[in-house]
Design a protein around this motif. Structure first.
Motif, PDB file in Angstrom:
ATOM      1  N   LEU A  15      25.789 -16.750-100.302  1.00 57.78           N
ATOM      2  CA  LEU A  15      25.381 -17.059-101.668  1.00 57.78           C
ATOM      3  C   LEU A  15      24.001 -16.441-101.909  1.00 57.78           C
ATOM      4  O   LEU A  15      23.244 -16.223-100.960  1.00 57.78           O
ATOM      5  CB  LEU A  15      25.336 -18.568-101.882  1.00 57.78           C
ATOM      6  CG  LEU A  15      26.698 -19.268-101.807  1.00 57.78           C
ATOM      7  CD1 LEU A  15      26.529 -20.772-101.689  1.00 57.78           C
ATOM      8  CD2 LEU A  15      27.564 -18.916-103.003  1.00 57.78           C
ATOM      9  N   VAL A  20      22.037 -24.912-103.219  1.00 54.81           N
ATOM     10  CA  VAL A  20      23.472 -25.140-103.382  1.00 54.81           C
ATOM     11  C   VAL A  20      23.733 -26.601-103.755  1.00 54.81           C
ATOM     12  O   VAL A  20      23.227 -27.517-103.118  1.00 54.81           O
ATOM     13  CB  VAL A  20      24.235 -24.761-102.094  1.00 54.81           C
ATOM     14  CG1 VAL A  20      25.716 -25.077-102.225  1.00 54.81           C
ATOM     15  CG2 VAL A  20      24.010 -23.291-101.771  1.00 54.81           C
ATOM     16  N   THR A  23      23.489 -28.251-109.394  1.00 52.68           N
ATOM     17  CA  THR A  23      24.000 -28.576-110.726  1.00 52.68           C
ATOM     18  C   THR A  23      24.494 -30.019-110.792  1.00 52.68           C
ATOM     19  O   THR A  23      24.737 -30.541-111.878  1.00 52.68           O
ATOM     20  CB  THR A  23      25.139 -27.627-111.146  1.00 52.68           C
ATOM     21  OG1 THR A  23      26.116 -27.583-110.109  1.00 52.68           O
ATOM     22  CG2 THR A  23      24.621 -26.239-111.477  1.00 52.68           C
ATOM     23  N   CYS A  91      31.754 -14.857-107.295  1.00 51.58           N
ATOM     24  CA  CYS A  91      31.285 -16.233-107.101  1.00 51.58           C
ATOM     25  C   CYS A  91      32.116 -16.923-106.021  1.00 51.58           C
ATOM     26  O   CYS A  91      33.175 -16.450-105.654  1.00 51.58           O
ATOM     27  CB  CYS A  91      31.432 -17.028-108.398  1.00 51.58           C
ATOM     28  SG  CYS A  91      30.568 -16.346-109.820  1.00 51.58           S
ATOM     29  N   VAL A  94      31.404 -24.012-104.642  1.00 51.13           N
ATOM     30  CA  VAL A  94      30.524 -24.661-103.670  1.00 51.13           C
ATOM     31  C   VAL A  94      30.734 -26.171-103.589  1.00 51.13           C
ATOM     32  O   VAL A  94      30.389 -26.788-102.596  1.00 51.13           O
ATOM     33  CB  VAL A  94      29.036 -24.341-103.940  1.00 51.13           C
ATOM     34  CG1 VAL A  94      28.765 -22.853-103.728  1.00 51.13           C
ATOM     35  CG2 VAL A  94      28.589 -24.769-105.329  1.00 51.13           C
ATOM     36  N   TYR A 107      30.557 -23.261-109.077  1.00 50.11           N
ATOM     37  CA  TYR A 107      30.539 -22.083-108.227  1.00 50.11           C
ATOM     38  C   TYR A 107      29.167 -21.456-108.246  1.00 50.11           C
ATOM     39  O   TYR A 107      28.380 -21.639-109.161  1.00 50.11           O
ATOM     40  CB  TYR A 107      31.649 -21.091-108.538  1.00 50.11           C
ATOM     41  CG  TYR A 107      31.712 -20.437-109.905  1.00 50.11           C
ATOM     42  CD1 TYR A 107      30.583 -20.010-110.600  1.00 50.11           C
ATOM     43  CD2 TYR A 107      32.947 -20.191-110.467  1.00 50.11           C
ATOM     44  CE1 TYR A 107      30.697 -19.379-111.821  1.00 50.11           C
ATOM     45  CE2 TYR A 107      33.063 -19.559-111.691  1.00 50.11           C
ATOM     46  CZ  TYR A 107      31.920 -19.154-112.361  1.00 50.11           C
ATOM     47  OH  TYR A 107      32.023 -18.519-113.568  1.00 50.11           O
ATOM     48  N   GLY A 108      28.903 -20.769-107.125  1.00 47.18           N
ATOM     49  CA  GLY A 108      27.622 -20.098-106.953  1.00 47.18           C
ATOM     50  C   GLY A 108      27.815 -18.601-106.879  1.00 47.18           C
ATOM     51  O   GLY A 108      28.909 -18.113-106.571  1.00 47.18           O
ATOM     52  N   GLU A 118      24.002 -21.093-110.070  1.00 50.87           N
ATOM     53  CA  GLU A 118      25.198 -21.916-109.946  1.00 50.87           C
ATOM     54  C   GLU A 118      25.623 -22.405-111.323  1.00 50.87           C
ATOM     55  O   GLU A 118      24.788 -22.604-112.206  1.00 50.87           O
ATOM     56  CB  GLU A 118      24.844 -23.110-109.054  1.00 50.87           C
ATOM     57  CG  GLU A 118      25.985 -23.991-108.647  1.00 50.87           C
ATOM     58  CD  GLU A 118      25.515 -25.013-107.634  1.00 50.87           C
ATOM     59  OE1 GLU A 118      25.276 -24.652-106.453  1.00 50.87           O
ATOM     60  OE2 GLU A 118      25.361 -26.195-108.022  1.00 50.87           O
TER      61      GLU A 118
END
Length: 169
Positions: A15, A20, A23, A91, A94, A107-108, A118
């Motif tokens: 990533l 991570v 969000t 992407c 995650v 997703y990252g 993200e």
């Protein structure tokens, strides 16, 4: 611009950010933050329908974005190529939210994405009001010279596409 990227070439790539899962709560400093939500209906049945579509990349596809993914349903580790015009944005999922009243995934970004960060795509049911919400949250910063050069345009594009995500389900 990144074109010609192959989905199978994403496996094992790191990533492009370290925060991570951010969000899911307070988003990290040093990034542009975006949080949007909209009521998309009412009732448990509407929630289940929207959540099912959402987990099958429905916010993206419904917004007119072409999606290639290693899985039909979002799951942790699934790799995704999001195509917006000639740009392919790589992407990886995650985390997944799978709760009675909340479903979705984040997703990252992977190397080659124009941004670093993200994005969360969520459907939420409020049992008190029976309202069903589509929600998008993201933190990002420019990762390429051309996304930095086009900063006003890319920032506006992110807000506009987020609005389309919310209307997609």
């Amino acid at each position: 611009m990144l074109t010609g990227v192959k989905l199978g070439h994403l496996s094992g790539k790191p990533l492009t950010y370290s925060e991570v899962g951010a969000t899911a709560g307070p988003m990290p400093a040093g990034y542009h933050h975006l949080r949007k939500s909209a009521v998309i209906g009412r009732g448990r049945r509407r929630f289940e329908e929207a959540a099912e579509r959402g987990m099958r990349w429905g916010m993206l596809r419904g917004a007119g974005v072409r999606v290639e993914a290693t899985t039909d349903v979002a799951e942790v580790g699934a790799e995704v190529l999001v195509h917006l015009g000639p740009v392919a944005a790589p992407c990886r999922v995650v985390y997944v939210v799978d709760e009675p009243d909340r479903r979705g995934f984040a997703y990252g970004t992977l190397p080659g994405h124009a941004e670093s960060g993200e994005e969360l795509f969520l459907v939420r049911y409020d049992p008190a009001t029976e309202d069903v919400y589509a929600e998008v949250a993201a933190f990002s910063r420019h990762a390429t010279w051309w996304s930095r050069a086009g900063s006003p345009v890319t920032s506006l594009a992110q807000r506009l596409i987020a609005d389309r995500y919310l209307r997609a389900l």
